[in-house]
Scaffold this active site. Structure first.
Site, PDB file in Angstrom:
ATOM      1  N   ASN A   9     -35.160 132.705  69.008  1.00  0.00           N
ATOM      2  CA  ASN A   9     -33.884 132.058  69.345  1.00  0.00           C
ATOM      3  C   ASN A   9     -34.105 131.272  70.631  1.00  0.00           C
ATOM      4  OD1 ASN A   9     -31.316 131.286  70.012  1.00  0.00           O
ATOM      5  ND2 ASN A   9     -30.571 133.364  70.470  1.00  0.00           N
ATOM      6  N   LYS A  11     -32.077 129.339  72.123  1.00  0.00           N
ATOM      7  CA  LYS A  11     -30.869 129.131  72.945  1.00  0.00           C
ATOM      8  C   LYS A  11     -30.790 127.646  73.333  1.00  0.00           C
ATOM      9  CE  LYS A  11     -31.166 133.938  74.104  1.00  0.00           C
ATOM     10  NZ  LYS A  11     -30.831 135.028  74.975  1.00  0.00           N
ATOM     11  N   HIS A  94     -23.724 135.749  68.171  1.00  0.00           N
ATOM     12  CA  HIS A  94     -24.599 136.122  69.296  1.00  0.00           C
ATOM     13  C   HIS A  94     -23.729 136.534  70.484  1.00  0.00           C
ATOM     14  CE1 HIS A  94     -27.510 135.925  72.532  1.00  0.00           C
ATOM     15  NE2 HIS A  94     -28.449 136.039  71.608  1.00  0.00           N
ATOM     16  N   GLU A  96     -23.913 135.893  73.494  1.00  0.00           N
ATOM     17  CA  GLU A  96     -23.583 134.795  74.421  1.00  0.00           C
ATOM     18  C   GLU A  96     -22.423 133.973  73.886  1.00  0.00           C
ATOM     19  OE1 GLU A  96     -27.588 133.333  74.650  1.00  0.00           O
ATOM     20  OE2 GLU A  96     -28.147 135.117  75.790  1.00  0.00           O
ATOM     21  N   GLU A 166     -28.742 143.718  69.367  1.00  0.00           N
ATOM     22  CA  GLU A 166     -29.176 143.189  70.658  1.00  0.00           C
ATOM     23  C   GLU A 166     -28.295 143.768  71.770  1.00  0.00           C
ATOM     24  OE1 GLU A 166     -31.376 139.179  70.183  1.00  0.00           O
ATOM     25  OE2 GLU A 166     -29.264 138.730  70.419  1.00  0.00           O
ATOM     26  N   GLY A 172     -32.617 138.900  78.199  1.00  0.00           N
ATOM     27  CA  GLY A 172     -33.023 138.033  79.308  1.00  0.00           C
ATOM     28  C   GLY A 172     -33.178 138.771  80.619  1.00  0.00           C
ATOM     29  N   SER A 212     -35.471 141.108  75.274  1.00  0.00           N
ATOM     30  CA  SER A 212     -36.741 141.172  76.004  1.00  0.00           C
ATOM     31  C   SER A 212     -37.919 141.612  75.132  1.00  0.00           C
ATOM     32  CB  SER A 212     -36.599 142.069  77.243  1.00  0.00           C
ATOM     33  OG  SER A 212     -35.617 141.532  78.120  1.00  0.00           O
TER      34      SER A 212
HETATM   35  P1  13P Z   1     -34.515 137.588  75.347  1.00  0.00           P
HETATM   36  O1  13P Z   1     -35.633 137.856  74.369  1.00  0.00           O
HETATM   37  O2  13P Z   1     -34.781 136.390  76.217  1.00  0.00           O
HETATM   38  O3  13P Z   1     -34.124 138.819  76.075  1.00  0.00           O
HETATM   39  O4  13P Z   1     -33.235 137.159  74.458  1.00  0.00           O
HETATM   40  C1  13P Z   1     -32.846 137.959  73.390  1.00  0.00           C
HETATM   41  C2  13P Z   1     -31.827 137.238  72.599  1.00  0.00           C
HETATM   42  O5  13P Z   1     -30.696 137.086  73.012  1.00  0.00           O
HETATM   43  C3  13P Z   1     -32.227 136.697  71.297  1.00  0.00           C
HETATM   44  O6  13P Z   1     -31.125 136.272  70.565  1.00  0.00           O
END
Ligand code: 13P
Length: 248
Positions: A9, A11, A94, A96, A166, A172, A212
């Site tokens: 992903n 982003k 997601h 976010e 997640e 992140g 992560s």
């Molecule tokens: P990270 O792997 O950067 O922690 O992000 C995970 C994520 O939100 C994937 O959708």
């Protein structure tokens, strides 16, 4: 048997030019195997990636979509539009998007139904924040999110949905859930799906862990019995890192 599925992903990273450079680099060392692979990219990169990955088996995913086919929804993109350019998957719900764009369990459910109707394969995200985890409420929270997301979706359609567990506190932050924590929650998601659809269906469904995931921890996570894949953020931005993860 469940086929492992690892998706990156990106982003809000990479222009079409950068996406193309990634794809060319990635293809040089990518070895197709029984692991399914996809990249979820910003809308403007999708056509470039569809073309670049043609014939490789690597899928292309959007990161969001609207629940209507068309209409006066400035700034939005529909499932049919994504499908028309060769996109296979779409991330839905997601954390976010839930956090910054006020997506709710109800809109997530509408989007899932629309994606399925349009022939897109959804990757549904669920997961608790740190406060909920510290209060010991993660199972209750994730069960509620999962039940609400699948409301009114048939067993046949449910099997087309990949679920990504997640935990928000691991996204992140560099703070991966331990393999045991990730396994416990993925098993719990499967148990929740079993309650809704029965064990035959729940045993077929693909559940990813995200938060992560990196080359150093991918294989340990992937070896857990209820973790069938990964949704990878930061570590999917570099071809070398993502290759190591998909070749875990
Ligand atoms: P990270 O792997 O950067 O922690 O992000 C995970 C994520 O939100 C994937 O959708």
């Amino acid at each position: 048997m469940r086929i492992p599925f690892i998706a990156g992903n990106w982003k809000m990273y990479k222009t079409p030019k950068e996406a193309k450079a990634f794809a060319e680099e990635f293809k040089k060392s990518y070895e197709a195997s029984s692991v399914k692979v996809a990249i979820a990219a910003p809308f403007v990169d999708l056509e470039t990636l569809v073309k670049a990955f043609k014939g490789t088996g690597i899928g292309v995913a959007a990161q969001n979509m609207h629940w209507e086919s068309e209409g006066a929804y400035t700034g939005e993109v529909s499932a049919e539009m994504l499908k028309s350019i060769g996109v296979t998957y779409c991330i839905i719900g997601h954390s976010e998007r839930r956090q910054y764009f006020k997506e709710t369990d109800a809109t997530v459910n509408k989007k899932l139904k629309k994606a399925l109707a349009a022939g897109l394969l959804p990757i549904l995200c669920v997961g608790e924040n740190l406060k909920t985890r510290e209060a010991g409420g993660e199972k209750e929270f994730v069960e509620k999110q999962t039940v609400a997301a699948f409301k009114g979706i048939s067993a046949e359609d449910a099997k087309k949905i990949t679920i990504a567990y997640e935990p928000i506190w691991a996204i992140g932050t560099g703070k991966t859930a331990t393999p045991k924590q990730a396994q416990d929650m993925c098993a719990f998601v499967r148990k929740t799906l079993k309650k809704i659809y029965g064990s035959e269906v729940s045993e077929e469904m693909i559940i990813q862990y995200g938060g992560s995931v990196k080359p150093a921890n991918a294989s340990e996570l992937m070896n857990m019995p209820d973790i069938d894949g990964a949704l990878v953020g930061g570590a999917s931005l570099k071809p070398g890192d993502f290759l190591e993860i998909v070749h875990f």
